[in-house]
Design a protein around this motif. Sequence first.
Motif, short mmCIF file in Angstrom:
data_model
loop_
_atom_site.label_atom_id
_atom_site.label_comp_id
_atom_site.label_asym_id
_atom_site.label_seq_id
_atom_site.Cartn_x
_atom_site.Cartn_y
_atom_site.Cartn_z
N MET A 1 0.77 -1.20 -0.05
CA MET A 1 -0.20 -0.02 0.06
C MET A 1 0.89 1.16 0.02
SD MET A 1 -2.77 0.98 2.75
CE MET A 1 -4.04 -0.08 2.66
N SER A 2 0.48 2.26 -0.65
CA SER A 2 1.16 3.54 -0.74
C SER A 2 1.07 4.14 0.29
CB SER A 2 0.86 4.34 -2.06
OG SER A 2 -0.55 4.65 -1.78
N SER A 3 2.25 5.13 0.64
CA SER A 3 2.18 5.84 1.90
C SER A 3 2.58 7.32 1.55
CB SER A 3 3.22 5.52 2.87
OG SER A 3 3.66 6.49 3.73
N PHE A 4 2.01 8.30 2.05
CA PHE A 4 2.23 9.77 1.88
C PHE A 4 3.58 10.23 2.18
CE2 PHE A 4 -2.33 9.72 2.65
CZ PHE A 4 -2.64 10.23 1.61
N LYS A 5 4.40 9.27 3.06
CA LYS A 5 5.58 9.62 3.44
C LYS A 5 6.71 9.32 2.30
CE LYS A 5 4.97 9.12 8.22
NZ LYS A 5 5.39 8.34 9.39
N THR A 6 6.37 8.43 1.42
CA THR A 6 7.58 8.28 0.20
C THR A 6 6.88 8.95 -1.04
OG1 THR A 6 5.85 6.57 -0.61
CG2 THR A 6 7.60 5.93 1.25
N THR A 7 7.98 9.52 -1.75
CA THR A 7 7.94 10.13 -2.85
C THR A 7 8.58 9.44 -4.22
OG1 THR A 7 8.04 12.11 -1.54
CG2 THR A 7 8.20 12.50 -3.99
N SER A 8 7.82 9.58 -5.29
CA SER A 8 8.50 8.76 -6.44
C SER A 8 9.55 9.78 -7.10
CB SER A 8 7.29 8.64 -7.44
OG SER A 8 6.85 9.88 -8.00
N ALA A 9 10.41 9.14 -8.00
CA ALA A 9 11.63 9.87 -8.36
C ALA A 9 11.17 10.88 -9.24
CB ALA A 9 12.41 8.85 -9.01
N LYS A 10 9.98 10.62 -10.05
CA LYS A 10 9.64 11.63 -11.02
C LYS A 10 9.06 12.82 -10.25
CE LYS A 10 5.83 12.00 -14.67
NZ LYS A 10 4.73 11.44 -15.01
N ASP B 1 -3.80 8.68 -3.94
CA ASP B 1 -3.82 9.08 -2.41
C ASP B 1 -3.71 10.41 -2.11
OD1 ASP B 1 -4.32 6.28 -2.12
OD2 ASP B 1 -2.25 5.87 -1.52
N ARG B 2 -2.79 11.20 -2.86
CA ARG B 2 -2.59 12.30 -2.31
C ARG B 2 -3.51 13.49 -2.57
NH1 ARG B 2 3.72 12.63 -3.93
NH2 ARG B 2 4.89 11.95 -2.01
N ARG B 3 -4.12 13.16 -3.97
CA ARG B 3 -5.29 13.96 -4.50
C ARG B 3 -6.46 13.61 -3.47
NH1 ARG B 3 -6.88 12.52 -10.08
NH2 ARG B 3 -7.91 14.41 -9.96
N GLU B 4 -6.75 12.45 -3.19
CA GLU B 4 -7.87 12.41 -2.17
C GLU B 4 -7.73 13.01 -1.31
OE1 GLU B 4 -10.58 8.56 -1.22
OE2 GLU B 4 -9.20 8.35 -2.61
N LEU B 5 -6.37 12.83 -0.46
CA LEU B 5 -6.27 13.77 0.78
C LEU B 5 -6.77 15.07 0.77
CD1 LEU B 5 -5.22 13.97 3.78
CD2 LEU B 5 -2.91 14.31 2.96
#
Length: 322
Positions: free
Chosen positions: A1-10, A234-238
Amino acid sequence: MSSFKTTSAKEMSGTRSPQPGATPTASDVREFQRRFKDGMRALELVSGSEGAPFRLEVRSAIDNLHQSLWGCDWLTRVSVDRHVLSTAIEQLHSLQVEQDRADGVFDGLDSQFLTGEENVDVQQVRDAQFRLQSCWFLGRYVSLIARTVFPGLVPNKQKRRDRRSKFIDASDDYLVAGRLLLTDAYLLDRMSPSAVKHLHELLDGVDSLSRHLAEVLAQPVDPFANGSASESGDRRELILDLADCCFRTFRHGTPDVLRSLLDTHDIADHYRRDDTLKSLIGMALDRKQENVVRREDVSYVIARTHAEAPWKAGVWLPHLVR
């Protein structure tokens, strides 16, 4: 599951680091939620008894809740979060007061009727309502940012769909089994009349709930129903839920307020742009209007009347006085 604490390289090149110590810890969230629950329970006990809605004991309970929440360890320890939240709440309140004046919400307000006291200034009622709205805002805000602390709370679209389907299937099986019990004369003879009555009521309740859920789930019930679970989603939904939080408590939301609420979180700059935030604000308003039309306890007239001012449609305001 994804987490808001991690950030993709892009997204790395456009991501700000959160302020030091800004994200509350698990113990911070639990302490706040305990205070919120205890304070609301105390307020409900007082408000539930007969008397004027803003009598002194109710105003005192609101004050106690307000002081307790702002006095929690997290908001006294992390000045960044305290400043961000207090500033956002003040901005939202200013927008609401401006709208209230235009609408004449407090014109001719009978403060004696609302407080049960003579010579009480209307401002005391308004202050009490503002503090209560602030408490509800904080409570909803913390329940949303808890996703950044407890990854298991991050909405996962596929799991939500699976849980809904599982409940509907289980309800169908339960109703079949329960209705068979009603044909078991030997069993019913051994049950008390009240127990048989409860069985009928239980089966009727499950049947009614299942039908209602099936009707609701036949419509889009997710803000990004066609999207898959992802960090970006997830970020957009937050952000969408934060916008909804603003509208539900203060009837307003702006990109500036949302940006300030996101300043303490590790979210890429793309999600802070006016065009992105305005789009999500529009989605929050559209979803709220659609939900108002569907909900049985809010008349369609409300949504239709406020078609040009959707922030008023189905808004929840504690003890809104007009």
